[in-house]
Design a protein around this motif. Structure first.
Motif, PDB file in Angstrom:
ATOM      1  N   PHE A 101       0.822  -1.211   0.000  1.00  0.00           N
ATOM      2  CA  PHE A 101       0.000   0.000   0.000  1.00  0.00           C
ATOM      3  C   PHE A 101       0.859   1.266   0.000  1.00  0.00           C
ATOM      4  O   PHE A 101       2.010   1.256   0.443  1.00  0.00           O
ATOM      5  N   ASN A 105       0.768   0.570   5.725  1.00  0.00           N
ATOM      6  CA  ASN A 105      -0.198  -0.193   6.514  1.00  0.00           C
ATOM      7  C   ASN A 105       0.427  -1.263   7.404  1.00  0.00           C
ATOM      8  O   ASN A 105      -0.104  -2.375   7.522  1.00  0.00           O
ATOM      9  N   TYR A 130       0.424 -14.558  15.528  1.00  0.00           N
ATOM     10  CA  TYR A 130      -0.031 -13.234  15.978  1.00  0.00           C
ATOM     11  C   TYR A 130       1.164 -12.364  16.394  1.00  0.00           C
ATOM     12  O   TYR A 130       1.151 -11.164  16.209  1.00  0.00           O
ATOM     13  N   ARG A 131       2.169 -13.008  17.000  1.00  0.00           N
ATOM     14  CA  ARG A 131       3.349 -12.263  17.465  1.00  0.00           C
ATOM     15  C   ARG A 131       4.598 -13.082  17.161  1.00  0.00           C
ATOM     16  O   ARG A 131       4.545 -14.313  17.147  1.00  0.00           O
TER      17      ARG A 131
ATOM     18  N   PRO B 171      -3.934  -1.057   8.526  1.00  0.00           N
ATOM     19  CA  PRO B 171      -3.395  -2.380   8.865  1.00  0.00           C
ATOM     20  C   PRO B 171      -4.426  -3.493   8.737  1.00  0.00           C
ATOM     21  O   PRO B 171      -4.101  -4.606   8.334  1.00  0.00           O
ATOM     22  N   ALA B 174      -4.641  -4.387   5.200  1.00  0.00           N
ATOM     23  CA  ALA B 174      -3.447  -5.136   4.798  1.00  0.00           C
ATOM     24  C   ALA B 174      -3.592  -6.610   5.174  1.00  0.00           C
ATOM     25  O   ALA B 174      -3.321  -7.500   4.359  1.00  0.00           O
ATOM     26  N   LEU B 175      -4.038  -6.867   6.407  1.00  0.00           N
ATOM     27  CA  LEU B 175      -4.187  -8.262   6.842  1.00  0.00           C
ATOM     28  C   LEU B 175      -5.305  -8.969   6.078  1.00  0.00           C
ATOM     29  O   LEU B 175      -5.181 -10.133   5.717  1.00  0.00           O
ATOM     30  N   GLN B 176      -6.356  -8.208   5.819  1.00  0.00           N
ATOM     31  CA  GLN B 176      -7.469  -8.788   5.043  1.00  0.00           C
ATOM     32  C   GLN B 176      -6.969  -9.194   3.656  1.00  0.00           C
ATOM     33  O   GLN B 176      -7.318 -10.261   3.143  1.00  0.00           O
ATOM     34  N   ALA B 180      -6.196 -13.037   5.919  1.00  0.00           N
ATOM     35  CA  ALA B 180      -6.391 -13.285   7.351  1.00  0.00           C
ATOM     36  C   ALA B 180      -7.869 -13.400   7.687  1.00  0.00           C
ATOM     37  O   ALA B 180      -8.715 -12.762   7.068  1.00  0.00           O
ATOM     38  N   ARG B 181      -8.156 -14.225   8.705  1.00  0.00           N
ATOM     39  CA  ARG B 181      -9.518 -14.329   9.214  1.00  0.00           C
ATOM     40  C   ARG B 181      -9.787 -13.146  10.139  1.00  0.00           C
ATOM     41  O   ARG B 181      -8.854 -12.482  10.593  1.00  0.00           O
ATOM     42  N   LEU B 183     -10.699 -13.004  13.255  1.00  0.00           N
ATOM     43  CA  LEU B 183     -10.081 -13.114  14.586  1.00  0.00           C
ATOM     44  C   LEU B 183      -8.615 -12.678  14.535  1.00  0.00           C
ATOM     45  O   LEU B 183      -8.124 -11.973  15.420  1.00  0.00           O
ATOM     46  N   HIS B 184      -7.952 -13.111  13.478  1.00  0.00           N
ATOM     47  CA  HIS B 184      -6.542 -12.749  13.332  1.00  0.00           C
ATOM     48  C   HIS B 184      -6.406 -11.236  13.153  1.00  0.00           C
ATOM     49  O   HIS B 184      -5.508 -10.607  13.716  1.00  0.00           O
ATOM     50  N   MET B 187      -6.926  -9.571  16.561  1.00  0.00           N
ATOM     51  CA  MET B 187      -5.820  -9.771  17.506  1.00  0.00           C
ATOM     52  C   MET B 187      -4.515  -9.129  17.023  1.00  0.00           C
ATOM     53  O   MET B 187      -3.712  -8.668  17.827  1.00  0.00           O
ATOM     54  N   SER B 188      -4.313  -9.122  15.706  1.00  0.00           N
ATOM     55  CA  SER B 188      -3.018  -8.655  15.192  1.00  0.00           C
ATOM     56  C   SER B 188      -3.012  -7.189  14.778  1.00  0.00           C
ATOM     57  O   SER B 188      -1.966  -6.555  14.812  1.00  0.00           O
ATOM     58  N   ALA B 189      -4.140  -6.655  14.373  1.00  0.00           N
ATOM     59  CA  ALA B 189      -4.140  -5.261  13.901  1.00  0.00           C
ATOM     60  C   ALA B 189      -4.946  -4.344  14.813  1.00  0.00           C
ATOM     61  O   ALA B 189      -4.505  -3.247  15.137  1.00  0.00           O
ATOM     62  N   VAL B 191      -6.216  -4.897  18.114  1.00  0.00           N
ATOM     63  CA  VAL B 191      -5.815  -4.840  19.528  1.00  0.00           C
ATOM     64  C   VAL B 191      -4.529  -4.008  19.741  1.00  0.00           C
ATOM     65  O   VAL B 191      -4.507  -3.131  20.610  1.00  0.00           O
ATOM     66  N   PRO B 192      -3.462  -4.221  18.962  1.00  0.00           N
ATOM     67  CA  PRO B 192      -2.284  -3.373  19.184  1.00  0.00           C
ATOM     68  C   PRO B 192      -2.580  -1.884  18.990  1.00  0.00           C
ATOM     69  O   PRO B 192      -2.053  -1.050  19.713  1.00  0.00           O
TER      70      PRO B 192
END
Lengths: 260, 266
Positions: A101, A105, A130-131, B171, B174-176, B180-181, B183-184, B187-189, B191-192
């Protein structure tokens, strides 16, 4: 590690990786953004998509990934009809396409390594990605290799929001590589970077295209970049494809016509 | 555009407000003045009550520390109620807020149901919850802890959900786009990105829980509140002052910790 070793890149040069036919998309209040758009991109090509603001470039890219639903038309991406895919199939297709992007992002508060590991989310399908500290060693190792490819292994433990624009974009590219993609799409990847860093990032893209045989489609407003770093140019204006041809046949003057 | 004599009108400093808005403002102003009588607001009573206030304050000193150990135990129990209630409430709020944020909820009906639960928890005052829980599980700190859990869910659930709605979509997109599902992505984009806001809200919820837990004792839901009520009812103002000083120290200590934690975590 070469991406070819994973078997994800097809070496057949003429294979069509992306085929868009008669694609239309309109938004309420904006009217038609894409009108009867058709184009094809072959395996291993580096294609620059150019055009003025509002010409439909970003919408076209998002339609190809089905991040936006097109009104009608056909998109065959990596031999799959994008419109007919159900959710799991669509996730599977997306996992094979690295999307870079303009705003990079990255997830700001997480480490560079974690951001890169996110590229393996579909493949691994586990909460461990996740981490970085919960990810399996082989995933962490692969992420480091991807960071090495973009020249930033020393920043693995830095926070993503502490990077410069150029570094941030390189990490986004590393994250895309972590997907082991068959295709990379970049939406104005150097728009927010200074000219020197912009050129470095474009050189990285073209090196990946040549060395890893990654098919590349990117949007650029920089006509020099478009001419220097592509095999083929597609120009858009008013939601239509108005130019499509081999890059070396065009001059900057020809391309400027699109913006009038 | 060039500024010429033809376009020399300066922009108006104030826009004319619509007539209905003007009428609304007038109605609100009149209702405020009218409400003085309903609220029993009386400056003369306040002035005449000042000597009484001075007398009570005078009788409160010096504080009586004969029951200090008992008061300290009750104070510690108050803090325990607040701490356990706030932590459990925060954990429940987190899960509920994911369902109550439009962007992350799996289904719109779950979104509305979660929003309703949060709004219900918030709109019923904590003393009413305390009365209900005392009637349900009996007198004591457990009723108070349950009250604080519900109160925290009402408070944190709303702010957590709003924080999730406001987070930068980049973000997530980007994960989508990487397959990514949901939930992911959360938790990954998400929550932080909302973590600083979560920490801030959670610490404020803890401060609020400590203040609430003091009051809950008044209806028998455990903690120091009941001690304060008994002391005041029996005109034991010196003992009451010890309790009030204790409450003050506890609240200040929690606020100081909260400020320190904010600085360190953010």
């Amino acid at each position: 590690m070469s991406l070819n070793e994973t078997g994800s890149v097809d070496d057949t040069p003429e294979e069509i990786r992306l085929s868009v036919s008669s694609l239309n998309k309109s938004f309420k209040g904006r009217g038609a953004v894409l009108s009867d758009v058709s184009m094809q991109i072959r395996c291993g090509e580096a294609v620059a998509l150019i055009g003025g603001n509002g010409s439909g470039k970003s919408t076209l890219l998002r339609c190809c990934m089905r991040l936006i639903e097109p009104d009608n038309g056909e998109i065959i991406f990596l031999r799959q009809n994008v419109s007919s895919l159900n959710k799991p199939q669509l996730r599977s297709l997306r996992s094979r396409i690295g999307l870079v992007f303009q705003k990079h992002n990255l997830v700001p508060r997480l480490s560079v390594l974690t951001n890169v590991i996110h590229g393996a989310v579909w493949r691994e399908g586990s909460m461990r990605t996740y981490r970085h500290y919960t990810a399996p060693d082989r995933v962490r190792r692969e992420a480091m290799i991807c960071l090495e490819k973009v020249g930033l292994p020393h920043l693995a433990e830095s926070r993503a929001d502490c990077l410069s624009g150029g570094e941030s974009q390189r990490v986004a590219i590393a994250r895309a590589l972590m997907q082991r993609p068959d295709f990379i799409i970049a939406d104005e990847p150097v728009a927010s970077l200074d000219p020197k860093v912009g050129r470095e990032v474009m050189e990285l893209f073209i090196r990946l295209n040549r060395e890893e045989k990654l098919t590349l489609l990117y949007v650029s407003h920089d006509l020099d970049h478009a001419l220097d770093y592509s095999d083929r140019l597609i120009g858009m204006s008013g939601g239509r494809v108005v130019l499509d041809g081999v890059s070396r046949k065009f001059s900057k003057g020809d391309l400027n016509e699109i913006y009038r | 555009m060039k500024y010429t004599d033809e376009h020399n009108a300066l922009p108006k400093r104030f826009k004319m407000i619509a007539a209905w808005k003007f009428v609304m403002y007038v109605i609100i102003g009149v209702f405020f003045l009218y409400s003085f009588s309903g609220s029993g607001f009386s400056p003369s009573k306040l002035v005449s009550g000042c000597p009484n206030m001075g007398r009570i304050l005078g009788e409160m000193f010096p504080p009586d520390i004969h029951r200090l150990s008992y008061i300290s135990t009750a104070m510690f129990q108050t803090f325990q109620m607040a701490f356990v209630g706030a932590v459990i409430g925060i954990i429940i709020s987190f899960f509920l807020s994911v369902l109550a944020s439009r962007r992350n909820t799996p289904h719109i009906s779950i979104y509305y149901a979660s929003r309703f639960v949060i709004a219900f928890c918030r709109s019923v005052p904590d003393l009413v919850w305390a009365v209900i829980f005392v009637a349900s599980v009996g007198l004591g700190p457990f009723a108070g802890t349950l009250t604080i859990i519900v109160d925290t869910v009402g408070f944190c659930g709303r702010f957590f959900a709003e924080a999730m709605e406001e987070v930068d979509k980049g973000p997530e997109e980007a994960l989508q786009s990487m397959g990514a599902r949901r939930l992911h992505i959360v938790m990954s984009a998400v929550v932080p990105a909302v973590l600083p806001s979560f920490v801030n809200t959670s610490l404020y919820a803890l401060e609020k829980a400590v203040r609430s837990s003091v009051v809950l004792g008044l209806v028998g839901a455990g903690g120091i509140g009941i001690e304060l009520k008994v002391a005041m009812d029996m005109f034991l103002y010196q003992e009451a002052s010890t309790i009030i000083i204790g409450i003050f120290l506890l609240v200040v200590a929690v606020e100081q910790f909260s400020m320190y934690a904010r600085r360190e975590i953010m």
